[in-house]
Design a protein around this motif. Structure first.
Motif: not given
Ligand SMILES: *[C@@H]1O[C@H](CO)[C@@H](O)[C@H](O)[C@H]1NC(C)=O
Ligand SMILES: *[C@@H]1O[C@H](CO)[C@@H](O)[C@H](O)[C@H]1NC(C)=O
Length: 166
Positions: A72-73, A119, A163
């Protein structure tokens, strides 16, 4: 000559089986029929209990939370050689109706609905494009690996788009 061909075929079959070992699927719920051409982005997935599906899949294919966090990251697993966590993902994708039971056909619209959300405080408004691209890109033959590469593709795209500072 026939013997040689038979031996080669047998070797290939065995090799394929070993390569794809541990790909046994375990379907728990019957979801709506998978239709890859379905482009409706507002598929109702509110009755989907993803936590229950994940718990059940974790019974058959143990996965550490750190693997999911890393996917996920960072966009990928910490260790990409381990097959079991990839089969966990296959199990989850199948039971959420994103991947067909034979592990070949993705439903990008359904994937976009299941993974819908925010996000970095930004609503992900182009998940349909991302899931479509990631499904179209798949060349892996082993279902568990296909499932993993699909999600690796999707998570990498999400991270890249949402992100990173813009
Ligand atoms: C899967 O189960 C193990 C053992 O109970 C647990 O340690 C682990 O956190 C679980 N994984 C997930 C993703 O919940
Ligand atoms: C995935 O990562 C994002 C950004 O770091 C975070 O907001 C979100 O809670 C994470 N989701 C899961 C299921 O870990």
């Amino acid at each position: 000559m026939a013997k040689v061909i038979f031996a080669i075929t047998l070797t290939l079959v065995t090799f394929t089986l070993i390569k794809c070992a541990n790909t046994k699927s375990n379907q728990m719920t019957k979801e709506a029929p998978v239709n890859a051409k379905d482009q409706d982005s507002s598929i109702d997935v509110s009755d989907l209990d993803t936590q229950a599906i994940m718990n059940a899949c974790n019974e058959s294919f143990r996965i550490e939370m750190s693997y999911l966090e890393s996917l996920n990251t960072s966009g990928s697993f910490i260790d990409e050689t381990d097959k079991t966590p990839k089969c966990f993902l296959r199990c989850v994708l199948e039971n959420t109706g994103i991947l067909s039971e034979d592990g070949r056909q993705f439903n990008p619209a359904r994937a976009a609905s299941v993974f819908a959300g925010e996000r970095n405080g930004k609503p992900m408004d182009d998940l349909n494009d991302m899931t479509g691209l990631c499904a179209a890109d798949r060349q892996e033959t082993c279902p568990c690996d296909r499932a993993y590469k699909f999600l690796r593709c999707l998570m990498s795209m999400e991270i890249e788009k949402y992100e990173t500072a813009q």
